[in-house]
Design a protein around this motif. Structure first.
Motif, PDB file in Angstrom:
ATOM      1  N   ALA A  10       0.857  -1.169  -0.086  1.00 36.55           N
ATOM      2  CA  ALA A  10       0.000  -0.084   0.060  1.00 36.55           C
ATOM      3  C   ALA A  10       0.696   1.093   0.020  1.00 36.55           C
ATOM      4  CB  ALA A  10      -0.923   0.091   1.239  1.00 36.55           C
ATOM      5  N   PRO A  11       0.399   2.403  -0.656  1.00 31.61           N
ATOM      6  CA  PRO A  11       1.217   3.689  -0.752  1.00 31.61           C
ATOM      7  C   PRO A  11       1.261   3.989   0.885  1.00 31.61           C
ATOM      8  CG  PRO A  11      -0.780   3.959  -1.717  1.00 31.61           C
ATOM      9  CD  PRO A  11      -0.690   2.467  -1.295  1.00 31.61           C
ATOM     10  N   ILE A  12       2.633   4.660   1.178  1.00 29.04           N
ATOM     11  CA  ILE A  12       2.314   5.317   2.387  1.00 29.04           C
ATOM     12  C   ILE A  12       1.718   6.426   2.586  1.00 29.04           C
ATOM     13  CG2 ILE A  12       4.239   6.663   3.968  1.00 29.04           C
ATOM     14  CD1 ILE A  12       6.552   4.810   2.730  1.00 29.04           C
ATOM     15  N   ARG A  13       1.588   7.217   1.725  1.00 27.16           N
ATOM     16  CA  ARG A  13       0.552   8.307   1.623  1.00 27.16           C
ATOM     17  C   ARG A  13       0.097   8.521   0.212  1.00 27.16           C
ATOM     18  NH1 ARG A  13       4.539  11.790   4.286  1.00 27.16           N
ATOM     19  NH2 ARG A  13       5.437  12.386   2.359  1.00 27.16           N
ATOM     20  N   GLU A  14      -1.286   9.015   0.448  1.00 22.82           N
ATOM     21  CA  GLU A  14      -1.987   9.232  -0.912  1.00 22.82           C
ATOM     22  C   GLU A  14      -1.209  10.375  -1.675  1.00 22.82           C
ATOM     23  OE1 GLU A  14      -4.420   7.399  -2.344  1.00 22.82           O
ATOM     24  OE2 GLU A  14      -4.358   6.027  -0.506  1.00 22.82           O
ATOM     25  N   ALA A  15      -1.789  10.501  -2.944  1.00 19.69           N
ATOM     26  CA  ALA A  15      -0.897  11.767  -3.746  1.00 19.69           C
ATOM     27  C   ALA A  15      -1.324  13.034  -3.230  1.00 19.69           C
ATOM     28  CB  ALA A  15      -1.385  11.380  -5.080  1.00 19.69           C
ATOM     29  N   GLN A  16      -2.593  13.155  -2.837  1.00 24.44           N
ATOM     30  CA  GLN A  16      -3.086  14.407  -2.082  1.00 24.44           C
ATOM     31  C   GLN A  16      -2.309  14.766  -0.996  1.00 24.44           C
ATOM     32  OE1 GLN A  16      -5.090  12.060  -2.634  1.00 24.44           O
ATOM     33  NE2 GLN A  16      -6.387  11.776  -0.858  1.00 24.44           N
ATOM     34  N   GLU A  17      -2.258  13.823  -0.036  1.00 27.81           N
ATOM     35  CA  GLU A  17      -1.315  14.175   1.178  1.00 27.81           C
ATOM     36  C   GLU A  17       0.103  14.258   0.948  1.00 27.81           C
ATOM     37  OE1 GLU A  17      -2.160  10.078   2.847  1.00 27.81           O
ATOM     38  OE2 GLU A  17      -3.752  10.946   3.966  1.00 27.81           O
ATOM     39  N   ASP A  18       0.608  13.650   0.070  1.00 30.88           N
ATOM     40  CA  ASP A  18       1.990  13.968  -0.631  1.00 30.88           C
ATOM     41  C   ASP A  18       2.158  15.407  -0.900  1.00 30.88           C
ATOM     42  OD1 ASP A  18       4.704  13.009  -0.659  1.00 30.88           O
ATOM     43  OD2 ASP A  18       4.520  13.104  -2.895  1.00 30.88           O
ATOM     44  N   PHE A  19       1.328  15.802  -1.659  1.00 33.14           N
ATOM     45  CA  PHE A  19       1.221  17.320  -2.248  1.00 33.14           C
ATOM     46  C   PHE A  19       1.144  18.191  -1.110  1.00 33.14           C
ATOM     47  CE2 PHE A  19      -0.682  21.094  -3.383  1.00 33.14           C
ATOM     48  CZ  PHE A  19      -0.017  21.524  -4.505  1.00 33.14           C
ATOM     49  N   TYR A  20       0.306  18.114  -0.316  1.00 39.55           N
ATOM     50  CA  TYR A  20       0.206  18.840   0.811  1.00 39.55           C
ATOM     51  C   TYR A  20       1.456  18.904   1.840  1.00 39.55           C
ATOM     52  CZ  TYR A  20      -1.734  20.626   5.473  1.00 39.55           C
ATOM     53  OH  TYR A  20      -2.031  21.368   6.438  1.00 39.55           O
ATOM     54  N   GLN A  21       1.989  17.677   2.297  1.00 37.03           N
ATOM     55  CA  GLN A  21       3.033  17.757   2.857  1.00 37.03           C
ATOM     56  C   GLN A  21       4.287  18.578   2.142  1.00 37.03           C
ATOM     57  OE1 GLN A  21       3.694  16.713   6.113  1.00 37.03           O
ATOM     58  NE2 GLN A  21       5.745  17.321   6.129  1.00 37.03           N
ATOM     59  N   ARG A  22       4.424  18.348   1.040  1.00 34.59           N
ATOM     60  CA  ARG A  22       5.607  18.740   0.250  1.00 34.59           C
ATOM     61  C   ARG A  22       5.469  20.153   0.040  1.00 34.59           C
ATOM     62  NH1 ARG A  22       9.473  15.486  -1.697  1.00 34.59           N
ATOM     63  NH2 ARG A  22       9.351  13.133  -1.457  1.00 34.59           N
ATOM     64  N   ARG A  23       4.357  20.662  -0.364  1.00 32.10           N
ATOM     65  CA  ARG A  23       4.298  21.969  -1.137  1.00 32.10           C
ATOM     66  C   ARG A  23       3.431  22.928  -0.093  1.00 32.10           C
ATOM     67  NH1 ARG A  23       7.845  20.640  -4.047  1.00 32.10           N
ATOM     68  NH2 ARG A  23       7.381  19.349  -5.806  1.00 32.10           N
ATOM     69  N   MET A  24       2.777  22.436   0.960  1.00 27.41           N
ATOM     70  CA  MET A  24       1.698  23.233   1.595  1.00 27.41           C
ATOM     71  C   MET A  24       2.512  23.456   3.142  1.00 27.41           C
ATOM     72  SD  MET A  24      -1.879  23.009   0.032  1.00 27.41           S
ATOM     73  CE  MET A  24      -2.644  24.423   0.537  1.00 27.41           C
ATOM     74  N   PHE A  25       2.227  22.163   3.827  1.00 28.60           N
ATOM     75  CA  PHE A  25       2.481  22.111   5.155  1.00 28.60           C
ATOM     76  C   PHE A  25       4.108  22.762   5.613  1.00 28.60           C
ATOM     77  CE2 PHE A  25       4.277  19.938   8.880  1.00 28.60           C
ATOM     78  CZ  PHE A  25       3.384  20.448  10.014  1.00 28.60           C
ATOM     79  N   SER A  26       5.017  22.523   5.019  1.00 23.26           N
ATOM     80  CA  SER A  26       6.259  22.998   5.098  1.00 23.26           C
ATOM     81  C   SER A  26       6.210  24.606   5.280  1.00 23.26           C
ATOM     82  CB  SER A  26       7.350  22.549   4.295  1.00 23.26           C
ATOM     83  OG  SER A  26       7.136  23.043   2.919  1.00 23.26           O
ATOM     84  N   ARG A  27       5.460  25.167   4.326  1.00 20.24           N
ATOM     85  CA  ARG A  27       5.324  26.699   4.256  1.00 20.24           C
ATOM     86  C   ARG A  27       4.518  27.171   5.425  1.00 20.24           C
ATOM     87  NH1 ARG A  27       6.642  24.765  -0.569  1.00 20.24           N
ATOM     88  NH2 ARG A  27       8.117  26.046  -1.967  1.00 20.24           N
TER      89      ARG A  27
END
Length: 140
Positions: A10-27
């Protein structure tokens, strides 16, 4: 297009979670989770950290050892009244000595002071009504 996962896993994270973590949450983390190096006054010293533009969103933001003096708009002390100063502190102490701390609590719990009644009379007069009721509304 998300990351490839091994077949049968199973994927560790869904694609939208990955996008959120990488592109939004860090900022977002960089904007609101800043360590403070001073008392929470009207102006605060914020510890500076490494630039997030080089971060994947997973790397920690390293402290640089410097601070930046900033206007505090992120706490209930944004006006600086909680800090000791020569103007507010003596007036607060005198008011607490005269009225106690009952004005900081619901009137149903600790009673009504003459200050409550005066405030309600002034509000009623200001809005052109025969009476008014006031109550504290804080979220501290």
């Amino acid at each position: 297009q998300g990351r490839k996962t091994k077949k049968g896993y199973a994927p560790i994270r869904e694609a939208q979670e990955d996008f959120y973590q990488r592109r939004m949450f860090s900022r977002i983390r960089d904007c609101w989770n800043r360590p403070i190096a001073s008392a929470p006054d009207a102006w605060i010293d914020v510890m500076e950290r490494s630039d997030i533009s080089h971060s994947s969103g997973f790397k920690p933001l390293n402290l640089l050892g410097t601070t930046k003096h900033c206007l505090n708009l992120g706490s209930y002390n944004y006006l600086g009244f909680a800090a000791a100063d020569e103007y507010c502190t003596p007036r607060v102490q005198a008011t607490l000595k005269e009225l106690g701390n009952s004005t900081c609590s619901p009137r149903a719990d600790v009673g009504t002071t003459p200050l409550h009644l005066e405030l309600e009379q002034r509000v009623a007069k200001f809005v052109g009504k025969e009476a008014a009721i006031t109550f504290g509304m804080g979220y501290a």
